[in-house]
Design a protein around this motif. Structure first.
Motif, mmCIF file in Angstrom:
data_model
loop_
_atom_site.group_PDB
_atom_site.id
_atom_site.type_symbol
_atom_site.label_atom_id
_atom_site.label_comp_id
_atom_site.label_asym_id
_atom_site.label_seq_id
_atom_site.Cartn_x
_atom_site.Cartn_y
_atom_site.Cartn_z
ATOM 1 N N PRO A 169 0.833 -1.200 0.000
ATOM 2 C CA PRO A 169 0.000 0.000 0.000
ATOM 3 C C PRO A 169 0.871 1.254 0.000
ATOM 4 O O PRO A 169 1.891 1.322 0.692
ATOM 5 C CB PRO A 169 -0.811 -0.108 1.284
ATOM 6 N N GLU A 212 -0.595 7.288 0.131
ATOM 7 C CA GLU A 212 -1.938 7.852 -0.028
ATOM 8 C C GLU A 212 -3.003 6.891 0.488
ATOM 9 O O GLU A 212 -3.990 7.314 1.090
ATOM 10 C CB GLU A 212 -2.201 8.180 -1.489
ATOM 11 N N GLU A 213 -2.810 5.600 0.262
ATOM 12 C CA GLU A 213 -3.788 4.624 0.744
ATOM 13 C C GLU A 213 -3.808 4.585 2.263
ATOM 14 O O GLU A 213 -4.861 4.449 2.875
ATOM 15 C CB GLU A 213 -3.478 3.251 0.162
ATOM 16 N N ARG A 214 -2.633 4.668 2.884
ATOM 17 C CA ARG A 214 -2.593 4.687 4.348
ATOM 18 C C ARG A 214 -3.268 5.934 4.892
ATOM 19 O O ARG A 214 -4.006 5.878 5.882
ATOM 20 C CB ARG A 214 -1.150 4.606 4.829
ATOM 21 N N ALA A 235 -5.601 7.707 3.439
ATOM 22 C CA ALA A 235 -7.043 7.593 3.222
ATOM 23 C C ALA A 235 -7.670 6.667 4.258
ATOM 24 O O ALA A 235 -8.768 6.926 4.752
ATOM 25 C CB ALA A 235 -7.319 7.083 1.816
ATOM 26 N N GLY A 236 -6.989 5.602 4.598
ATOM 27 C CA GLY A 236 -7.491 4.688 5.632
ATOM 28 C C GLY A 236 -7.586 5.366 6.984
ATOM 29 O O GLY A 236 -8.559 5.182 7.717
ATOM 30 N N GLN A 237 -6.572 6.150 7.321
ATOM 31 C CA GLN A 237 -6.596 6.879 8.588
ATOM 32 C C GLN A 237 -7.723 7.906 8.603
ATOM 33 O O GLN A 237 -8.402 8.081 9.612
ATOM 34 C CB GLN A 237 -5.255 7.576 8.839
ATOM 35 N N ALA A 296 -10.523 7.767 6.936
ATOM 36 C CA ALA A 296 -11.791 7.049 7.045
ATOM 37 C C ALA A 296 -12.027 6.582 8.481
ATOM 38 O O ALA A 296 -13.152 6.661 8.991
ATOM 39 C CB ALA A 296 -11.806 5.854 6.090
ATOM 40 N N LEU A 297 -10.985 6.104 9.140
ATOM 41 C CA LEU A 297 -11.118 5.670 10.528
ATOM 42 C C LEU A 297 -11.460 6.843 11.435
ATOM 43 O O LEU A 297 -12.313 6.729 12.323
ATOM 44 C CB LEU A 297 -9.824 4.996 10.990
ATOM 45 N N THR A 298 -10.828 7.980 11.206
ATOM 46 C CA THR A 298 -11.122 9.176 11.989
ATOM 47 C C THR A 298 -12.576 9.607 11.805
ATOM 48 O O THR A 298 -13.264 9.923 12.787
ATOM 49 C CB THR A 298 -10.182 10.318 11.577
ATOM 50 N N ASP A 299 -13.040 9.604 10.554
ATOM 51 C CA ASP A 299 -14.439 9.965 10.288
ATOM 52 C C ASP A 299 -15.399 8.987 10.961
ATOM 53 O O ASP A 299 -16.404 9.396 11.548
ATOM 54 C CB ASP A 299 -14.712 9.990 8.789
ATOM 55 N N GLN A 300 -15.089 7.701 10.886
ATOM 56 C CA GLN A 300 -15.954 6.687 11.494
ATOM 57 C C GLN A 300 -16.049 6.900 13.000
ATOM 58 O O GLN A 300 -17.139 6.852 13.579
ATOM 59 C CB GLN A 300 -15.412 5.296 11.193
#
Length: 68
Positions: free
Chosen positions: A31, A34-36, A38-40, A42-46
């Motif tokens: 990965p 940028e993918e990492r 984006a994952g972070q 998304a986790l923050t938003d969740q």
């Protein structure tokens, strides 16, 4: 006899090609940064949405307890 060796040789080349193609297709993908990120994000938003939902549910329970 030459025909047998030709068929076996062609079969070996085809088998090696298929194995090579499958190994190339299924190689491990690393990965990118940028993918990492984006994952972070998304986790923050969740987690933010979960906190908001919990706070809204808590507020509803407290409000209903006081109205009784």
């Amino acid at each position: 006899m030459t025909t047998v060796w030709m068929v076996l040789g062609i079969g070996a080349v085809v088998l090696a090609g298929v194995c090579g193609w499958v190994a190339w297709r299924d190689r491990v993908r690393v990965p990118g940064a940028e993918e990492r990120a984006a994952g972070q994000a998304a986790l923050t938003d969740q987690q933010w949405y979960e906190r908001q939902r919990y706070a809204a549910q808590h507020h509803t329970v407290i409000r209903n307890d006081r109205s009784q």
